[in-house]
Design a protein around this motif. Structure first.
Motif, PDB file in Angstrom:
ATOM      1  N   PHE A 282       1.271  -1.299   0.134  1.00 15.04           N
ATOM      2  CA  PHE A 282       0.537  -0.173  -0.196  1.00 15.04           C
ATOM      3  C   PHE A 282       1.076   1.640   0.153  1.00 15.04           C
ATOM      4  O   PHE A 282       1.798   1.368   0.708  1.00 15.04           O
ATOM      5  N   THR A 289      -5.191   6.605  -0.324  1.00 20.49           N
ATOM      6  CA  THR A 289      -3.980   6.071  -0.066  1.00 20.49           C
ATOM      7  C   THR A 289      -4.618   4.795  -0.813  1.00 20.49           C
ATOM      8  O   THR A 289      -5.859   4.334  -1.437  1.00 20.49           O
ATOM      9  N   LEU A 290      -3.237   4.122  -2.010  1.00 21.72           N
ATOM     10  CA  LEU A 290      -3.529   2.770  -3.355  1.00 21.72           C
ATOM     11  C   LEU A 290      -3.030   1.303  -3.054  1.00 21.72           C
ATOM     12  O   LEU A 290      -1.963   1.730  -2.019  1.00 21.72           O
ATOM     13  N   ILE A 291      -3.369   0.992  -3.863  1.00 24.99           N
ATOM     14  CA  ILE A 291      -2.997  -0.228  -3.953  1.00 24.99           C
ATOM     15  C   ILE A 291      -1.506  -0.354  -4.627  1.00 24.99           C
ATOM     16  O   ILE A 291      -2.077   0.614  -5.695  1.00 24.99           O
ATOM     17  N   LEU A 316      -9.169  -0.958   0.911  1.00 28.31           N
ATOM     18  CA  LEU A 316      -8.878   0.572   0.919  1.00 28.31           C
ATOM     19  C   LEU A 316      -9.674   0.847   1.986  1.00 28.31           C
ATOM     20  O   LEU A 316      -9.406   1.664   2.737  1.00 28.31           O
ATOM     21  N   TYR A 317     -11.365   0.979   1.612  1.00 27.85           N
ATOM     22  CA  TYR A 317     -12.185   1.200   2.667  1.00 27.85           C
ATOM     23  C   TYR A 317     -12.776   0.711   3.698  1.00 27.85           C
ATOM     24  O   TYR A 317     -12.677  -0.968   3.798  1.00 27.85           O
ATOM     25  N   GLN A 330     -12.072   5.751   4.273  1.00 25.06           N
ATOM     26  CA  GLN A 330     -10.611   4.816   4.141  1.00 25.06           C
ATOM     27  C   GLN A 330      -9.947   4.276   4.886  1.00 25.06           C
ATOM     28  O   GLN A 330      -9.700   5.417   5.855  1.00 25.06           O
ATOM     29  N   THR A 333      -3.078   3.341   5.299  1.00 25.16           N
ATOM     30  CA  THR A 333      -1.887   2.157   4.909  1.00 25.16           C
ATOM     31  C   THR A 333      -1.539   1.305   6.084  1.00 25.16           C
ATOM     32  O   THR A 333      -1.788   0.220   5.749  1.00 25.16           O
ATOM     33  N   ALA A 336      -4.489  -0.668   6.406  1.00 22.16           N
ATOM     34  CA  ALA A 336      -5.271  -1.520   5.205  1.00 22.16           C
ATOM     35  C   ALA A 336      -3.943  -2.493   5.523  1.00 22.16           C
ATOM     36  O   ALA A 336      -4.636  -3.720   4.891  1.00 22.16           O
TER      37      ALA A 336
END
Ligand SMILES: Nc1ncnc2c1ncn2[C@@H]1O[C@H](COP(=O)(O)OP(=O)(O)OP(=O)(O)O)[C@@H](O)[C@H]1O
Ligand SMILES: [Mg+2]
Length: 1089
Positions: A282, A289-291, A316-317, A330, A333, A336
């Motif tokens: 992440f 936050t993203l993958i 992510l959520y 959200q 990281t 996640a």
């Protein structure tokens, strides 16, 4: 025999040690280990030392040696304990259990497998297919459970990372009919992390190394375990495990157990998903936050049969319900990553529990009715993770070691305390033995409000941010004074404990330092609801993102046709009536849709397929995996539904342990105590200190003391009598003493064992196994004799019964024969009673079939009848008729079958000349009378016209007259003037041909044979040869002379001393038979046709 094992192997039972000291105990254990004797008894407890090498002691022959034997009859072995448990279950209808304990790598799992193999081998002698199936399933289940629940640790290459208690159910015949497996706390943290030198569960490596190219391709998995961060560490570990081969064995076992191809595929998908999850990373972009590696997300989407976005969103959520609103929150990281790991662990744990559940579905007892089949009894086998101390001990080790404390407590209760209590109860003097009672440690962990689990649960329930340190503080304040608990705060000088991190428990098996890091998390065991819904494939977003009215394909609002389509498609499958749609679609309606769409039965009507297939609602649901759904049933719940707070991991585990111990306590227990001889898996090394430590904490010495202080065996008086009463004359077959106790006393005295037994209130206590052994030996000898006696009596009885049966059969047979004979005679009598008055004197009467015994009799009877019948026929005949009959009989005897038409049917008149030639009859009569007067004959035998050959080979018409004295040749043309007379005594024989002709040759002594052919018969065609031959024969017989009769063609004869032949030849144009000359004699030409 246990005691007969040679002294060089030490004592087979620690109870037989000369003195009970730790040194002696250890010396014996070491000696036996070094001599390859890995099993030793303490009474009925088996102490087993891991040999770390293949032993040739588990084969079929060994099984045979232990089958049905008493414990002390053979050298110590697991099979003996298994047999004892089986016998108790079968003979006494007791539920039994075999508890196998010992630290990690001590050999518990191996022991449990040998025990199951033994039970499988000795049961089902009738080879019933159903029982064989169950046995196969039970044995095969081990392989599957080990693949998914075992892992290589630093202590054991095949360490059980879950607890297993397996019940095997038996029917009244003692054959296994099913089973049930309880699994306890899988060490799921291993899915995401392993210590140096360890591996994750075998299943991952098996799939990666053993899966086919196409399987791995479909799972998007490469063959290299180090490519996956969750198993990377373990992927580098070298071990003797053959993952490739194990993969095939496990896949086969799953198939045999009954996992469907879809289910097996889903299992691989779950494993692959976990591997891919581990590689997800992440990152952040501003606030988002993203993958970082979104390709992996797509792969997971495919594997979970759901959309990539759904996976990404769930990772992510968090969907949070606040009142009626549902919002997406959200993750950071960190959150996640936490969520990802929690998902991986939970998926593996769910899959493991699901596998156990599936196995249970298959092996559970089916169609068993206790009323019909009798009581269903159980043998339980407990193989649970052993006590362990790692470098870093966390929540899992804490639970595992607590479990071992519980089992030790159970052992103390059952073996030590109960033993003492029994002596008290029975009134037998008892010397108290000190043993370490670990109840205090069990309480330290599980006590309500004060125990460590309670403190942990309390901390978890505290609102707000709770840390592991807070939990440690709670422990420190509550357990400060506890003798078995300490921490750095309580012992500041103890440098082995870290501040705010470690606490130490003084376990029965040793001190263990636990790090509190992760306790809170692991106890809460949180998994975001979003994941559950993801895996169940219930997607909240489908409700919120695509209300039907704003469905892209229905931008103008739902039409009536659309609802109709939905309803027709969904409701044929449902028993529920379609919801009313007058006020627009309701939540219930969506629910109904979802349930139906996700049903494996669902198939939309073809007409509406285009409509459905373009709908995101349909897209998100159509590919859901039913096996995954089964693993995640609670994912069905809507986000808005409020659920009860789930029980914490610690509470669940504690409850399962309490239930387990209760379950074990109500069964008759058998113990296997496993010892690990060294840490390097060496078959030669006996690390004295290591072993001594285990002997101490397993309380084995106390066990020996209790056993020795007490008695090796005890039995209730009636049972003891039942078993040994044949030894004594006072007790066999029944005693007349006032009580069973008195009878036992008398029996024991008779054997001279009074010094070795004590008499309790209800039981007799035998101190040494040797005494019991002697009793058994005497019993064996007597049983042999009793068996012989019973056999003798029984054989006699059988023989008598057989004799009686034979006699009865014989009587019946005779009566029957008698009856058959009688009824035959009656029948004959009835049928022939009136034959005298019958026209044919009974010739037409059908003879009844005689019974076999009367066949000869019947022949005689028939012959009597025939004689009678003949006599009846001839008795009234005139002398002439009698002569005629005699002549006919003579003809029959001489010519029957050799000439046609013997003329038997007509009356034989003999003197035919008068009839055939009526015109000249008077001349003949005159000549005849003259001849009678002259030659004084009594009667004319035969006369007839003939054709004759004369001396000059010419044929002439003549007549012959044969009287009882002469044969006259006459000339019919000269008033029958006699031309020649041959005295009959000169006639030696006659020859005739086998044809119809009337040729006859009279042979004479002087070789001047007379060759004639009878002719001029009236009626024409009359055959008189038969009559001529018969009359002559009969006459010659009455004069006791012989007449030779030849039937031949050609006929040999002598004319005036010259040999010649006469041949009969049919000629077409011949009107009358006539002679002609031939080269060898004469031819009689007869009319041919
Ligand atoms: N009877 C035996 N004969 C030969 N080898 C044995 C025997 N018992 C144990 N072993 C060896 O010891 C290893 C460890 O045994 P096992 O897996 O049964 O230990 P365990 O007590 O179940 O440990 P854990 O608590 O870690 O599950 C086995 O893999 C095997 O190599
Ligand atoms: Mg094990």
């Amino acid at each position: 025999m246990a005691e007969h094992e040679s002294q060089e192997f030490g004592k087979a039972d620690f109870v037989l040690l000369d003195s009970v000291s730790l040194e002696e105990f250890m010396a014996n254990l070491k000696l036996r280990f070094e001599k390859g004797r890995i099993y030793t008894y303490i009474g009925e407890v088996v102490v087993s030392v891991n040999p770390y090498r293949a032993m040739n002691i588990y084969g079929r022959d060994t099984i045979e040696q232990y089958k049905g034997r008493e414990l002390y009859e053979r050298p110590p072995h697991l099979f003996a304990i298994a047999d004892a448990a089986y016998k108790a279950m079968k003979r006494r209808n007791k539920d039994t259990c075999i508890v196998i304990s010992g630290e990690s790598g001590a050999g518990k799992t191996e022991a449990s497998k040998y025990i199951m193999q033994y039970i499988a081998a000795i049961t089902n002698p009738g080879q019933r297919a159903e029982v064989e199936r169950v046995k196969n399933m039970l044995l095969k289940s081990n392989c599957v459970l080990e693949a998914f629940g075992n892992a290589k640790t630093n202590r054991n290459d095949n360490s059980s990372r879950f607890g297993k208690y397996m019940d095997i159910n038996f029917d009244f015949k003692g054959d296994p009919i099913g089973g049930h497996i309880n699994n306890y706390l899988l060490e799921k943290s291993r899915v995401i992390f392993q210590q140096e030198g360890e591996r994750s569960f075998h299943s991952f490596y098996q799939m990666v190394k053993g899966g086919s190219e196409s399987l791995l391709r479909s799972l998007h998995v490469s063959k290299d375990p180090t490519a996956y961060s969750y198993i990377k560490v373990g992927g580098q570990v070298k071990s003797s495990i053959n993952d490739g081969a194990d993969f095939k064995a496990v896949a086969d076992a799953m198939k045999v157990i009954g996992f469907t191809p879809d289910e097996i595929q889903t299992v691989y998908k779950v494993l692959a998903t976990i591997l891919h999850l581990g590689n997800l990373t992440f990152g952040v972009d501003g606030d988002t936050t993203l993958i970082e590696n979104s390709k992996v997300v797509a792969v997971i989407g495919v594997l979970l049969a759901t959309k990539e976005e759904n996976v990404g969103k769930a990772l992510l959520y968090r969907t949070v319900a606040t009142g009626r609103d549902v919002i997406d929150k959200q993750h950071t990281t960190q959150e996640a990553s936490y969520g990802r790991d929690a998902l991986a662990k939970a998926m593996y744990e769910r899959m493991f529990c699901w596998i156990v559940g599936r196995i249970n579905d298959v092996i559970e007892v089916k169609n068993y009715d206790a009323k019909v089949h009798g009581k269903n009894t159980v043998i339980g086998v407990l193989d649970i993770y052993g006590f362990e101390i790692f470098q870093n001990n966390s929540f899992e080790q804490f639970c595992i070691n607590y479990c071992n404390e519980k089992l030790q407590q159970l052992f103390i209760q059952l073996v030590l305390r109960q033993e003492q209590e029994e002596y008290q109860r029975e009134g037998i003097p008892w010397k108290h033995i000190d043993y370490f009672n670990n109840q205090i440690i069990v309480d330290l962990v599980e006590l309500q409000h004060k125990g460590i689990f309670s403190v942990l649960d309390e901390a978890c329930m505290t609102v707000g941010k709770v840390t592991d340190e807070v939990f440690l503080q709670g422990l420190n304040s509550k357990l400060a004074k506890h003798a078995h608990y300490t921490s750095r705060k309580l012992s500041p000088t103890d440098k082995s404990l870290e501040f705010d991190r470690d606490f130490r428990i003084r376990h029965y098996a040793g001190d263990v330092v636990y790090s509190v890091v992760g306790f809170i998390d692991k106890n809460k065991d949180t998994l975001f609801q979003d994941f559950k819904r993801l895996l169940y494939n219930r997607l909240e977003s489908t409700h919120t993102c695509y209300p039907l009215s704003s469905h892209p394909s229905l931008s103008h609002g739902p039409t009536a046709a659309f609802y109709d389509a939905l309803i027709t498609t969904c409701y044929p499958l449902s028993s529920r009536p379609p919801p009313s749609l007058s006020h627009g679609p309701t939540v219930a309606f969506y629910d109904a849709l979802i349930t139906n769409f996700s049903s494996p039965l669902f198939s939309p009507a073809p007409l509406f397929l285009p409509l459905f297939s373009s709908s995101p609602l349909f897209l998100s649901l159509r590919s859901s995996n039913p096996v995954l759904k089964m693993m995640w049933p609670e994912g069905k719940l809507s986000i808005t539904e409020v659920t009860k707070r789930p029980l914490t991991a610690a509470t669940l585990f504690k409850n399962s342990m309490i239930a387990l111990v209760e379950n074990l306590a109500c069964k008759e227990p058998y113990y296997v105590r496993c010892i690990k001889p060294n840490d390097v898996k060496s078959p030669l090394l006996f690390e004295y200190e290591r072993c001594r430590h285990q002997v101490e904490y397993l309380g084995l010495l106390e066990n020996v003391r209790v056993r020795r202080a007490g008695f090796a065996n005890r039995q209730e008086y009636p049972r003891f009598l039942q078993r040994y009463k044949m030894i004594s004359e006072f007790t066999w077959p029944n005693h007349d003493l006032p009580s069973d106790k008195e009878a036992v006393k008398r029996l024991v005295q008779g054997c001279g064992f009074e010094h070795d037994v004590a008499y309790g209130k209800t039981k007799v206590f035998v101190r040494t196994p040797r005494t019991l052994f002697c009793l058994e030996e005497q019993r064996d000898e007597m049983v042999g004799r009793i068996v012989l006696f019973l056999q003798k009596v029984w054989r006699g009885t059988i023989a008598r019964m057989r004799y009686r049966r034979m006699r009865a059969a014989l009587i019946i047979l005779r009566a029957y024969q008698h009856y058959k004979v009688k009824s035959y005679i009656k029948d004959v009598n009835r049928k022939f009673k009136n034959v005298r008055s019958m026209k044919d004197h009974g010739k037409h009467v059908k003879w009844p079939t005689p019974p076999k015994v009367l066949r000869k009799f019947e022949e005689a009877l028939r012959s009597i009848y025939n004689r009678w019948w003949a006599w009846t026929l001839i008795k009234d005949l005139t002398p002439e008729e009698k002569l005629q009959i005699r002549a006919k009989v003579a003809t029959l005897e001489a010519l029957k079958g050799q000439r046609p038409d013997l003329g038997l049917q007509r009356t034989w008149e003999g003197n035919y000349l008068k009839r055939d030639s009526p015109d000249t009859a008077s001349s003949f009569t005159l000549v005849s009378c003259e001849l009678q007067r002259k030659d004084k004959f009594m009667r004319v035998l035969f006369s007839c016209n003939v054709r004759k050959i004369n001396r000059f080979h010419k044929a002439e018409d003549r007549a012959v007259l044969i009287t009882d004295r002469h044969l006259y040749k006459m000339d019919p043309l000269k008033q029958y003037k006699p031309m020649k007379s041959i005295p009959l005594y000169n006639v030696t024989g006659v020859s005739v041909s086998p044809g119809k002709d009337q040729l006859v040759v009279f042979h004479t002594k002087d070789s001047r044979d007379l060759v004639v052919c009878l002719q001029g018969m009236v009626p024409a065609g009359d055959s008189r040869i038969g009559e001529l031959v018969g009359t002559l024969l009969s006459h010659f017989k009455s004069e006791k002379r012989k007449l030779q009769v030849n039937i031949a063609s050609p006929i040999q004869c002598s004319m005036n001393g010259r040999k010649c032949t006469v041949i009969v030849e049919p000629k077409i144009n011949q009107s009358q038979p006539d002679f002609t000359k031939s080269r060898s004699g004469y031819i009689l030409a007869v009319p041919g046709n």
